[in-house]
Write an enzyme that holds these catalytic residues in place. Structure first.
Site, PDB file in Angstrom:
ATOM      1  N   GLU A 283     -18.473  16.244  12.359  1.00 35.27           N
ATOM      2  CA  GLU A 283     -18.376  16.560  13.711  1.00 35.27           C
ATOM      3  C   GLU A 283     -19.621  16.574  14.091  1.00 35.27           C
ATOM      4  OE1 GLU A 283     -18.521  18.251  17.024  1.00 35.27           O
ATOM      5  OE2 GLU A 283     -17.529  20.078  16.038  1.00 35.27           O
TER       6      GLU A 283
ATOM      7  N   LYS B  14     -22.187  26.670   3.599  1.00 34.44           N
ATOM      8  CA  LYS B  14     -23.743  26.851   3.793  1.00 34.44           C
ATOM      9  C   LYS B  14     -23.781  27.254   5.480  1.00 34.44           C
ATOM     10  CE  LYS B  14     -27.143  24.636   5.291  1.00 34.44           C
ATOM     11  NZ  LYS B  14     -27.795  25.926   6.073  1.00 34.44           N
TER      12      LYS B  14
ATOM     13  N   GLY C 107     -22.782  19.199  12.863  1.00 34.51           N
ATOM     14  CA  GLY C 107     -24.223  19.189  13.181  1.00 34.51           C
ATOM     15  C   GLY C 107     -24.882  17.992  14.029  1.00 34.51           C
TER      16      GLY C 107
ATOM     17  N   THR D 113     -26.087  14.199  14.811  1.00 32.04           N
ATOM     18  CA  THR D 113     -25.714  12.956  14.267  1.00 32.04           C
ATOM     19  C   THR D 113     -26.734  12.564  13.246  1.00 32.04           C
ATOM     20  OG1 THR D 113     -24.445  12.411  16.134  1.00 32.04           O
ATOM     21  CG2 THR D 113     -25.311  10.433  14.996  1.00 32.04           C
ATOM     22  N   GLU D 114     -28.000  12.842  13.491  1.00 28.69           N
ATOM     23  CA  GLU D 114     -29.187  12.397  12.570  1.00 28.69           C
ATOM     24  C   GLU D 114     -28.737  13.058  11.162  1.00 28.69           C
ATOM     25  OE1 GLU D 114     -32.485  14.159  14.053  1.00 28.69           O
ATOM     26  OE2 GLU D 114     -34.054  13.536  12.370  1.00 28.69           O
TER      27      GLU D 114
ATOM     28  N   GLU E 268     -28.786  13.439  23.223  1.00 30.71           N
ATOM     29  CA  GLU E 268     -28.284  14.782  23.383  1.00 30.71           C
ATOM     30  C   GLU E 268     -29.564  15.681  23.472  1.00 30.71           C
ATOM     31  OE1 GLU E 268     -26.337  16.252  19.822  1.00 30.71           O
ATOM     32  OE2 GLU E 268     -24.626  17.187  21.096  1.00 30.71           O
TER      33      GLU E 268
ATOM     34  N   CYS F 245     -21.743  20.657  21.490  1.00 34.61           N
ATOM     35  CA  CYS F 245     -21.933  19.357  21.171  1.00 34.61           C
ATOM     36  C   CYS F 245     -20.936  18.422  22.301  1.00 34.61           C
ATOM     37  CB  CYS F 245     -21.328  18.984  19.923  1.00 34.61           C
ATOM     38  SG  CYS F 245     -19.640  19.862  19.171  1.00 34.61           S
TER      39      CYS F 245
HETATM   40  P1  ADP Z   1     -29.687  21.244  14.875  1.00 33.74           P
HETATM   41  O1  ADP Z   1     -30.789  20.211  14.672  1.00 33.74           O
HETATM   42  O2  ADP Z   1     -29.042  21.659  16.048  1.00 33.74           O
HETATM   43  O3  ADP Z   1     -30.372  22.596  14.052  1.00 33.74           O
HETATM   44  P2  ADP Z   1     -28.681  20.333  12.274  1.00 33.74           P
HETATM   45  O4  ADP Z   1     -27.800  19.074  12.326  1.00 33.74           O
HETATM   46  O5  ADP Z   1     -30.026  20.010  11.843  1.00 33.74           O
HETATM   47  O6  ADP Z   1     -28.550  20.830  13.674  1.00 33.74           O
HETATM   48  O7  ADP Z   1     -27.991  21.477  11.497  1.00 33.74           O
HETATM   49  C1  ADP Z   1     -26.611  21.557  11.325  1.00 33.74           C
HETATM   50  C2  ADP Z   1     -26.619  22.267   9.960  1.00 33.74           C
HETATM   51  O8  ADP Z   1     -26.898  21.167   9.178  1.00 33.74           O
HETATM   52  C3  ADP Z   1     -27.189  23.429   9.452  1.00 33.74           C
HETATM   53  O9  ADP Z   1     -26.535  24.229   8.662  1.00 33.74           O
HETATM   54  C4  ADP Z   1     -28.563  22.924   8.727  1.00 33.74           C
HETATM   55  O10 ADP Z   1     -29.250  23.700   7.795  1.00 33.74           O
HETATM   56  C5  ADP Z   1     -27.790  21.590   8.006  1.00 33.74           C
HETATM   57  N1  ADP Z   1     -28.872  20.813   7.514  1.00 33.74           N
HETATM   58  C6  ADP Z   1     -29.785  20.085   8.290  1.00 33.74           C
HETATM   59  N2  ADP Z   1     -30.515  19.324   7.510  1.00 33.74           N
HETATM   60  C7  ADP Z   1     -29.725  18.973   6.486  1.00 33.74           C
HETATM   61  C8  ADP Z   1     -29.752  17.994   5.362  1.00 33.74           C
HETATM   62  N3  ADP Z   1     -30.531  17.012   5.310  1.00 33.74           N
HETATM   63  N4  ADP Z   1     -28.792  18.159   4.536  1.00 33.74           N
HETATM   64  C9  ADP Z   1     -27.699  19.070   4.709  1.00 33.74           C
HETATM   65  N5  ADP Z   1     -27.688  19.833   5.799  1.00 33.74           N
HETATM   66  C10 ADP Z   1     -28.469  19.975   6.414  1.00 33.74           C
END
Ligand code: ADP
Length: 501
Positions: free
Chosen positions: A274, A199, A252, A254-255, A405, A308
């Site tokens: 990561e 995805k 993506g 950490t949250e 960050e 990152c």
């Molecule tokens: P950013 O805040 O920098 O956009 P994210 O960690 O939110 O980084 O996003 C990184 C990836 O994780 C993206 O492909 C996003 O669609 C996906 N993502 C965001 N929220 C979720 C979730 N609850 N479950 C699975 N994937 C997610």
């Protein structure tokens, strides 16, 4: 530092590709979302809609996982020799290389980064990663193990281990290096014989979809790589929670990494993460000042700070603090901010309006708490998502701009008095992704490298990536490693076989 909003035209084949309504790749077919929905992806230099893309959700993820399962269990992929698999992966690299310019333009249009950066870094690194991983297919070996089983005296055994593919892998990637992050994920999965549901980030799906076409062209069998664009909370969450997925690999924040981990608990799928960073970049008093200043500016401003591992906390030894601040600020002021399609642009827009607001709110929070912007400190212009490269001083460890960050072109410069003080400050973070050290004292550099709690330490350089060099985080920066042979471990299970002789 004028914002160049004039938009150089992409090549015709790129415009043609972009202007399609994009479908998703499931089981070797390009299909619409079952819901029929699409979502927009934007050009961050203008804020305008660039393309519409099929919006995958739970139902599409389910189909893709089923296709990946069938391809893994019974498809032609499962019957290929290691060498045949390697040749197909090598072919993907060749095809990306042949289309380097197209990929670079797609990245610039969708992500905003300067074309020259996409050409020099994103695309060649993706090519190299696939080639590196193609070479591993024939070298994924187990061991033979001498046994001394105490309760079967006199018996003899032949015992060995096999490294087998972990199975169906879900991969969720971010928007900062769209093609390269896809390569980091797909390379080891394919090398080990896994099948994938990938995805891409909703902000930047285009290069990944084009890659899907080349993966087909390379001859990777149907169902081995499925690409389902969509939002994180729907498609991403469904993939992370899916009981038919054996491993989830995520890059993506950490949250979100913590959410993925919880979602993965249902079937205890393997997890690699990561995640974020707040990396210390350290300049010692004995340093070659020009090199350290240039390197420290690039450590934070490369890719607009949307890395990152960005060197976002710059620690400088007391005696040279003012000189380094002055030098990095002067470099920041020379950065030409504008549309990534312009040849003269050094820094493009941030990826999205959300990211622009996020970075600006960090700036406001730092400035209101007493930080001083030596340069930058605000948005640039009022069209597109541009932020001025920013150097902050007068910060303290309690401020959000030092702890959290930002993922933008913002560096906090912090003085230290000696190595002990430095190590305490540098390690005072929930993150541990990367660190930089600038010094002429080799002994000090290597000693410090052992003291900094980070997955990568760069000495007299920064942001050096190689397909052979593992990358990943200590502490809340992640689990496991990308690239290098360490990445293969995340995609294999070890099977112990014991035969009585
Ligand atoms: P950013 O805040 O920098 O956009 P994210 O960690 O939110 O980084 O996003 C990184 C990836 O994780 C993206 O492909 C996003 O669609 C996906 N993502 C965001 N929220 C979720 C979730 N609850 N479950 C699975 N994937 C997610």
């Amino acid at each position: 530092m004028a914002t160049a909003l004039k938009f150089a035209q992409p090549e015709e084949r790129v415009s043609n590709f972009v202007s399609r309504t994009h479908k998703m790749l499931i089981n070797g077919k390009w299909v619409e979302a079952l819901s029929g929905k699409t979502f927009p992806t934007y050009n961050p230099a203008t804020g305008e809609v660039l393309a519409r893309v099929a919006e995958g959700d739970k139902a599409d993820i389910d189909l893709a996982v089923k296709a990946a399962r069938a391809a893994f269990e019974t498809g032609p992929w499962s019957k290929l020799t290691a060498s045949e698999r390697g040749r197909l992966i090598w072919k993907i690299a060749d095809l990306i290389e042949e289309n380097l310019e197209e990929f670079a333009e797609l990245e610039t249009l969708d992500n905003g980064k300067p074309l020259k950066v996409a050409r020099a870094a994103d695309v060649p690194l993706a090519v190299d990663l696939f080639r590196y991983m193609a070479g591993w297919t024939t070298k994924i070996e187990g061991n033979t193990i001498p046994l001394s089983v105490p309760y079967t005296p006199g018996a003899k055994y032949l015992a060995y281990t096999l490294r087998e593919p972990v199975g169906v892998v879900g991969q969720i990637i971010p928007w900062n290096f769209p093609l390269l992050m896809a390569a980091w994920k797909l390379g080891p999965a394919l090398a080990t014989g896994c099948t994938v549901v990938l995805k891409p980030a909703e902000q930047t799906p285009l290069s990944c979809l084009r890659l899907g076409e080349l993966i087909q062209q390379a001859g990777i069998p149907d169902g081995v790589v499925n690409i389902v664009p969509g939002y994180g909370e729907t498609a991403g969450a469904a993939l992370a929670a899916h009981p038919g997925v054996d491993k989830i690999a995520f890059t993506g924040s950490t949250e979100v990494g913590k959410i993925i981990l919880q979602a993965a608990a249902g079937n205890l799928k393997k997890v690699s993460l990561e995640l974020g960073g707040k990396s210390p970049n350290v300049v010692l008093g004995d340093v070659d000042l020009d090199a350290a200043i240039a390197g420290s500016a690039s450590a934070i401003f490369f890719n607009h700070g949307q890395c990152c591992c960005a060197g976002s906390r710059l620690y400088v030894e007391n005696g040279i603090f003012d000189k380094v601040v002055e030098g990095v600020a002067a470099r920041a002021e020379k950065i030409k901010v504008g549309s990534g399609m312009e040849a003269s642009t050094d820094m493009g827009p941030l990826v999205s309006e959300e990211q622009l607001n996020r970075v600006c709110s960090y700036l406001e929070s730092g400035l209101s708490e007493g930080a001083k912007a030596v340069t930058g400190g605000a948005r640039q212009g009022d069209k597109g998502y541009f932020v001025k490269p920013t150097v902050l001083v007068n910060t303290n460890e309690k401020m959000k701009v030092v702890r959290e960050e930002i993922f933008g072109p913002v560096v906090t410069v912090i003085p230290f008095k000696d190595t002990e003080d430095l190590v305490t400050q540098a390690n005072n973070s929930v993150y541990g992704l990367a660190a930089g050290i600038w010094t002429r004292d080799i002994q000090k550099a290597h000693r410090l490298a052992t003291q900094l709690r980070a997955g990568t330490v760069w000495i007299n350089c920064y942001n050096i990536f190689d397909a052979a060099l593992p990358f990943g985080g200590y502490k809340q920066s992640g689990w496991g490693r990308e690239m290098g042979h360490d990445a293969l471990e995340m995609y294999t299970e070890v099977k112990a076989v014991c035969a009585a002789l």
